[in-house]
Design an enzyme around this catalytic site. Structure first.
Site, short mmCIF file in Angstrom:
data_model
loop_
_atom_site.label_atom_id
_atom_site.label_comp_id
_atom_site.label_asym_id
_atom_site.label_seq_id
_atom_site.Cartn_x
_atom_site.Cartn_y
_atom_site.Cartn_z
N HIS A 150 4.73 -3.83 2.74
CA HIS A 150 5.36 -2.57 3.14
C HIS A 150 4.51 -1.35 2.79
CE1 HIS A 150 7.02 -1.30 -0.84
NE2 HIS A 150 7.40 -0.21 -0.23
N SER A 154 9.03 0.21 -5.50
CA SER A 154 8.35 -1.09 -5.60
C SER A 154 6.84 -0.89 -5.61
CB SER A 154 8.76 -2.00 -4.44
OG SER A 154 10.13 -2.30 -4.50
N GLU A 155 6.34 -0.01 -4.74
CA GLU A 155 4.92 0.34 -4.74
C GLU A 155 4.73 1.80 -4.34
OE1 GLU A 155 4.84 -4.07 -4.31
OE2 GLU A 155 5.47 -2.64 -2.77
N THR A 156 3.58 2.33 -4.72
CA THR A 156 3.13 3.67 -4.34
C THR A 156 1.68 3.52 -3.90
OG1 THR A 156 4.62 4.79 -5.87
CG2 THR A 156 2.69 6.02 -5.16
#
Length: 295
Positions: free
Chosen positions: A77, A46-48
């Site tokens: 998160h 979803s994200e980095t």
């Protein structure tokens, strides 16, 4: 060719392979914007996040957050997970980390167990609650394969809101939440009909469960078909909930990711402060993988 170390964690859970996955590049100095975006797409989470030296030495780090297709000003998160990774390396100061991000300064407080191991974190959203568009019930329902009767409007209509990044918050019935399925064509129609959305249409569907909530988040236009845990949207829901009543503060739990097989638990709170509504979100975090990327 430079090598860039990274670590992955599962966030808003107390066990591996639950919660929301995050990759943290702990030293991104020398990496270009294009390389960060390419790595975020390659990781396919979803994200980095990418950790850089802060502009102000009083802060812990500058943190850049990318999802599969673009950079984000703030997210939940990624901040919890990045804080846990850096705190495990001794980067916190008395359990507190300060991250410079596009949306502003984010304060994170980490928690540890009796043996000093980092177990989770709580973040303070960088901005007070702000409200944007209200969107048509019929079009919002279509985005999740639902009918208008599935949308609950007794407390609020589908409402764009933000505490650092914009989401559309939509209350639905518990049964509708279980069968919701994103319809990307309906998303495109709604985005095109509302240029003020600027192409961002992340919809956080939730159902009340006693004093707590169950939630699902779909953002297919950004490459996220469904998100296991959305901290920034959860914090926004806490802030919106407080705005609908007369209390000075609220606190509750949000369960997400169940339908994906990655159950997540988020602790949210909001409070009135100097005429504004401020929110926090927190939860557990567990380490999973370590590696390095060669560019």
């Amino acid at each position: 060719m430079p090598n860039y170390p990274y670590e992955t964690v599962d966030v808003f859970t107390d066990r591996r392979f639950g919660g929301n996955q995050l990759a943290v590049f702990t030293d991104a100095r020398g990496m270009s914007d294009a390389e960060m975006q390419a790595l975020a797409a390659e990781m396919n989470y979803s994200e980095t996040t990418f950790v850089l030296p802060p502009a102000d030495p009083a802060n812990t780090a500058r943190v850049r957050i990318f999802h599969r297709t673009a950079e984000m000003p703030f997210a939940g998160h990624p901040n919890v997970g990045t804080a846990c990774v850096l705190a495990a390396h001794g980067r916190d100061r008395d359990g507190v980390l300060l991250f410079e991000e596009l949306a502003g300064l984010v304060e994170v407080k980490v928690s540890r167990d009796g043996e000093g191991r980092v177990t989770g974190a709580t973040i303070a959203a960088p901005q007070p609650l702000s409200l944007g568009l209200q969107l048509p019930v019929e079009a919002i329902a279509a985005c999740a394969g639902l009918v208008p009767e599935d949308i609950v409007v007794s407390r609020h209509r589908p409402q764009q809101a933000s505490v650092g990044v914009k989401f559309v918050l939509v209350e639905v019935t518990p049964e509708a939440l279980r069968r919701a399925t994103p319809d990307i064509a309906a998303y495109r129609r709604l985005a095109e009909a509302n240029p003020a959305l600027e192409g961002r249409l992340s919809i956080f569907f939730y159902a009340l469960d006693g004093g707590n909530a169950r939630a699902r988040m779909f953002a297919p236009l950004a490459g996220t078909w469904e998100d296991p845990a959305t901290g920034s949207a959860s914090a926004t829901l806490a802030a919106l909930t407080l705005s609908l009543g007369s209390e000075d503060s609220v606190a509750f739990e949000i369960t997400q990711g169940v339908e994906m097989g990655r159950p997540s638990l988020l602790h949210v709170a909001a409070r009135r402060e100097d005429g504004e509504i401020r929110a926090t979100v927190g939860g557990g975090c567990v380490p999973v993988l370590r590696g390095e990327a060669t560019l």
